[in-house]
Enzyme design. Structure first.
Site, PDB file in Angstrom:
ATOM      1  N   ASP A 175       4.205  -8.736   5.069  1.00  0.00           N
ATOM      2  CA  ASP A 175       5.067  -9.247   4.011  1.00  0.00           C
ATOM      3  C   ASP A 175       4.296 -10.361   3.318  1.00  0.00           C
ATOM      4  OD1 ASP A 175       6.928 -10.397   2.382  1.00  0.00           O
ATOM      5  OD2 ASP A 175       8.449 -10.673   3.944  1.00  0.00           O
ATOM      6  N   TYR A 202       7.664  -9.203 -15.172  1.00  0.00           N
ATOM      7  CA  TYR A 202       6.458  -8.522 -14.684  1.00  0.00           C
ATOM      8  C   TYR A 202       5.227  -8.998 -15.465  1.00  0.00           C
ATOM      9  CZ  TYR A 202       3.382  -4.465 -13.721  1.00  0.00           C
ATOM     10  OH  TYR A 202       2.344  -3.643 -13.362  1.00  0.00           O
ATOM     11  N   GLY A 239       0.780  -1.236   0.000  1.00  0.00           N
ATOM     12  CA  GLY A 239       0.000   0.000   0.000  1.00  0.00           C
ATOM     13  C   GLY A 239       0.810   1.284   0.000  1.00  0.00           C
TER      14      GLY A 239
HETATM   15  N1  LIG Z   1       1.404   2.268 -11.369  1.00  0.00           N
HETATM   16  C1  LIG Z   1       0.950   1.850 -12.550  1.00  0.00           C
HETATM   17  O1  LIG Z   1       1.009   2.559 -13.558  1.00  0.00           O
HETATM   18  C2  LIG Z   1       0.345   0.474 -12.665  1.00  0.00           C
HETATM   19  C3  LIG Z   1      -0.174   0.061 -13.903  1.00  0.00           C
HETATM   20  C4  LIG Z   1      -0.695  -1.213 -14.028  1.00  0.00           C
HETATM   21  C5  LIG Z   1      -0.774  -2.045 -12.935  1.00  0.00           C
HETATM   22  N2  LIG Z   1      -0.282  -1.629 -11.740  1.00  0.00           N
HETATM   23  C6  LIG Z   1      -0.338  -2.547 -10.610  1.00  0.00           C
HETATM   24  O2  LIG Z   1      -0.885  -1.897  -9.475  1.00  0.00           O
HETATM   25  C7  LIG Z   1      -0.231  -2.365  -8.289  1.00  0.00           C
HETATM   26  C8  LIG Z   1       0.310  -1.184  -7.505  1.00  0.00           C
HETATM   27  O3  LIG Z   1       1.218  -0.501  -8.344  1.00  0.00           O
HETATM   28  P1  LIG Z   1       2.157   0.672  -7.775  1.00  0.00           P
HETATM   29  O4  LIG Z   1       2.447   1.540  -8.930  1.00  0.00           O
HETATM   30  O5  LIG Z   1       1.576   1.232  -6.545  1.00  0.00           O
HETATM   31  O6  LIG Z   1       3.481  -0.159  -7.444  1.00  0.00           O
HETATM   32  P2  LIG Z   1       4.756   0.337  -6.590  1.00  0.00           P
HETATM   33  O7  LIG Z   1       5.954  -0.349  -7.144  1.00  0.00           O
HETATM   34  O8  LIG Z   1       4.768   1.801  -6.495  1.00  0.00           O
HETATM   35  O9  LIG Z   1       4.427  -0.265  -5.128  1.00  0.00           O
HETATM   36  C9  LIG Z   1       4.476  -1.645  -4.857  1.00  0.00           C
HETATM   37  C10 LIG Z   1       4.594  -1.832  -3.358  1.00  0.00           C
HETATM   38  O10 LIG Z   1       4.760  -3.233  -3.105  1.00  0.00           O
HETATM   39  C11 LIG Z   1       5.553  -3.330  -1.922  1.00  0.00           C
HETATM   40  N3  LIG Z   1       6.161  -4.655  -1.767  1.00  0.00           N
HETATM   41  C12 LIG Z   1       7.269  -5.148  -2.364  1.00  0.00           C
HETATM   42  N4  LIG Z   1       7.560  -6.364  -1.868  1.00  0.00           N
HETATM   43  C13 LIG Z   1       6.599  -6.657  -0.936  1.00  0.00           C
HETATM   44  C14 LIG Z   1       6.362  -7.762  -0.071  1.00  0.00           C
HETATM   45  N5  LIG Z   1       7.179  -8.830  -0.037  1.00  0.00           N
HETATM   46  N6  LIG Z   1       5.294  -7.710   0.750  1.00  0.00           N
HETATM   47  C15 LIG Z   1       4.463  -6.639   0.736  1.00  0.00           C
HETATM   48  N7  LIG Z   1       4.641  -5.560  -0.050  1.00  0.00           N
HETATM   49  C16 LIG Z   1       5.714  -5.573  -0.878  1.00  0.00           C
HETATM   50  C17 LIG Z   1       6.604  -2.228  -2.083  1.00  0.00           C
HETATM   51  O11 LIG Z   1       7.185  -1.899  -0.832  1.00  0.00           O
HETATM   52  C18 LIG Z   1       5.788  -1.116  -2.715  1.00  0.00           C
HETATM   53  O12 LIG Z   1       5.347  -0.184  -1.753  1.00  0.00           O
HETATM   54  C19 LIG Z   1       0.844  -3.346  -8.752  1.00  0.00           C
HETATM   55  O13 LIG Z   1       0.352  -4.659  -8.637  1.00  0.00           O
HETATM   56  C20 LIG Z   1       1.040  -3.012 -10.211  1.00  0.00           C
HETATM   57  O14 LIG Z   1       1.433  -4.120 -10.960  1.00  0.00           O
HETATM   58  C21 LIG Z   1       0.277  -0.394 -11.579  1.00  0.00           C
HETATM   59  C1  LIG Z   2       1.984  -0.194 -16.953  1.00  0.00           C
HETATM   60  C2  LIG Z   2       2.436  -0.653 -15.631  1.00  0.00           C
HETATM   61  O1  LIG Z   2       2.036  -1.863 -15.239  1.00  0.00           O
HETATM   62  C3  LIG Z   2       3.514   0.011 -14.872  1.00  0.00           C
HETATM   63  N1  LIG Z   2       3.253   1.404 -14.735  1.00  0.00           N
HETATM   64  C4  LIG Z   2       4.849  -0.195 -15.540  1.00  0.00           C
HETATM   65  O2  LIG Z   2       5.182   0.606 -16.366  1.00  0.00           O
HETATM   66  O3  LIG Z   2       5.511  -1.135 -15.241  1.00  0.00           O
END
Ligand SMILES: NC(=O)c1ccc[n+]([C@@H]2O[C@H](COP(=O)([O-])OP(=O)(O)OC[C@H]3O[C@@H](n4cnc5c(N)ncnc54)[C@H](O)[C@@H]3O)[C@@H](O)[C@H]2O)c1
Ligand SMILES: C[C@@H](O)[C@H](N)C(=O)O
Length: 373
Positions: free
Chosen positions: A106, A195, A63
């Site tokens: 975790d 990924y 989060g």
């Molecule tokens: N940001 C985007 O543009 C985007 C686009 C498509 C999908 N997503 C998905 O949305 C979700 C959130 O994305 P985000 O941008 O906030 O990612 P982010 O990388 O900013 O955050 C991910 C979080 O996961 C935590 N994490 C890592 N290892 C962990 C563990 N062992 N236990 C618990 N937590 C752990 C990290 O500390 C981090 O705070 C992800 O699943 C991502 O694939 C994001």
């Molecule tokens: C698109 C997406 O999953 C993420 N923002 C990345 O670029 O990896």
């Protein structure tokens, strides 16, 4: 012989009686003989499902990334502050720690996850922990552990405790052999990043648990998400977040993708609303469990043109990162989200001009405050 007999017994339990040919939905962990979590066949599975009159009790994993804090704020407005628990393995900054419940979780530690779910009577789980595309390529074994092994823990705890489970997927779940313009929900998915591979795995495993065990799994494939109040987290679409910080601070931005790289994108408010809408959609309206959602598609050049309308002195230069460029070149250019629009009424609100105005207003007020101090 003994091995074959046992295998037949196990298969019999899994698939129901061969005579009737039916497919029985059994609690998932009973026969996961190789799982570290061996649960006796006669265990009573919890029934903590969410009844229509109660508020859900929500856990968000991972989060503290780009999207989780926004999601927590959004859900707390709807379900009450104390019903939404934010978790991560990182230490929260003061303002987040004091804004509502936060705990350490975790996702690689199944016992820790189960304790949290039981002690807090969780009914809905939003699984945001992940390593994104670019950082995943830099650390494949960690990405494999967090994105795949971690997901297995989440699926098991969700199935065991009858949770409604949301797992975000991504445009990155498609690859160079997928149709890219537009990319429909159902097509070839052969991504070339760990990924993407882990997200296809999550989609398939979630759907398998749904059809096999009745897990209430819901999944949206997000485009690149653009949010104002968080730092980019190692993704390929992150240039479209960083550009706003740099445009206001320095009047210029060095982009790591080519000017013509077209990718689907969405403003965070639309993303969070889509997420809640699919979670609240009646089960019978969902013809699928994994949906594309989209808002807009643009290139760095398009985005820079729009920024220029607000900051005439803005300059963009290009210094292409070959890893990120190869990833972007294998991803959808336009995303077909017609099924989400048809099934549960998805409708985006932010197009490129509104996105740019909103992001600049947000950062502009921050920058003005910083300069004044
Ligand atoms: N940001 C985007 O543009 C985007 C686009 C498509 C999908 N997503 C998905 O949305 C979700 C959130 O994305 P985000 O941008 O906030 O990612 P982010 O990388 O900013 O955050 C991910 C979080 O996961 C935590 N994490 C890592 N290892 C962990 C563990 N062992 N236990 C618990 N937590 C752990 C990290 O500390 C981090 O705070 C992800 O699943 C991502 O694939 C994001
Ligand atoms: C698109 C997406 O999953 C993420 N923002 C990345 O670029 O990896």
């Amino acid at each position: 012989m003994l091995g074959t007999r046992m295998l037949r017994q196990v298969m019999g339990q899994m698939l129901g009686s061969p005579a009737c040919g039916c497919w029985t939905a059994a609690p998932p962990l009973r026969f996961l003989g190789t799982s570290p979590r061996q649960i006796p066949a006669d265990v009573n599975f919890h029934s903590a499902s969410f009844s229509g009159t109660d508020q859900p009790r929500v856990l968000i994993t991972g989060g503290l990334g780009q999207l989780g804090v926004g999601l927590a704020n959004f859900l707390r407005k709807r379900f009450g502050k104390d019903n939404v628990i934010l978790s991560d393995i990182r230490k929260p900054p003061d303002h987040i720690f004091h804004s509502g419940p936060f705990i350490y979780s975790d996702i690689l530690d199944y016992k820790n996850l189960r304790e949290i779910v039981v002690n807090n009577r969780i009914t809905w789980l939003f699984h945001y922990s992940a390593l994104l595309s670019a950082v995943g390529e830099a650390n494949v074994s960690l990405a494999r552990a967090v994105n795949i092994t971690g997901l297995h823990n989440i699926l098991d705890v969700a199935a065991e405790h009858s949770l409604r489970l949301f797992v975000p997927s991504t445009i990155g779940a498609f690859g160079p052999t997928s149709p890219r313009n537009p990319t429909p929900d159902l097509c070839v998915q052969r991504p070339r990043t760990i990924y993407g591979v882990s997200k296809v795995h999550a989609e398939l495993m979630g759907e398998y648990y749904h059809y096999r065990y009745g897990l209430d799994f819901r999944c949206l494939r997000y485009p690149g998400i653009i949010s104002a109040d968080s730092q980019p987290g190692g993704g390929t679409t992150d240039y479209a977040v960083q550009i706003f910080h740099d445009a206001l601070k320095n009047g210029k931005f060095e982009c790591n993708l080519k000017p013509s790289t077209r990718l689907p994108m969405m403003y965070i408010d639309d993303c969070l609303r889509a997420t809640l809408e699919v979670m609240e959609a009646p089960a019978e309206s969902l013809s699928m469990r994994t949906y594309n959602v989209n808002a807009m598609s643009f290139t760095p050049e398009d985005l820079a043109q729009e920024v220029l309308k607000h900051i005439p002195e803005f300059q963009i230069t290009y210094n292409v990162d070959s890893v990120r460029q190869a990833i972007a070149d294998s991803w959808p250019m336009n995303f077909d989200d017609s099924n989400a629009r048809k099934d549960w009424g998805w409708k985006h609100e932010f197009d490129l001009p509104e996105l740019v105005t909103t992001m600049l207003n947000f950062h502009g007020s921050d920058t003005r405050v910083a300069h004044a101090n």
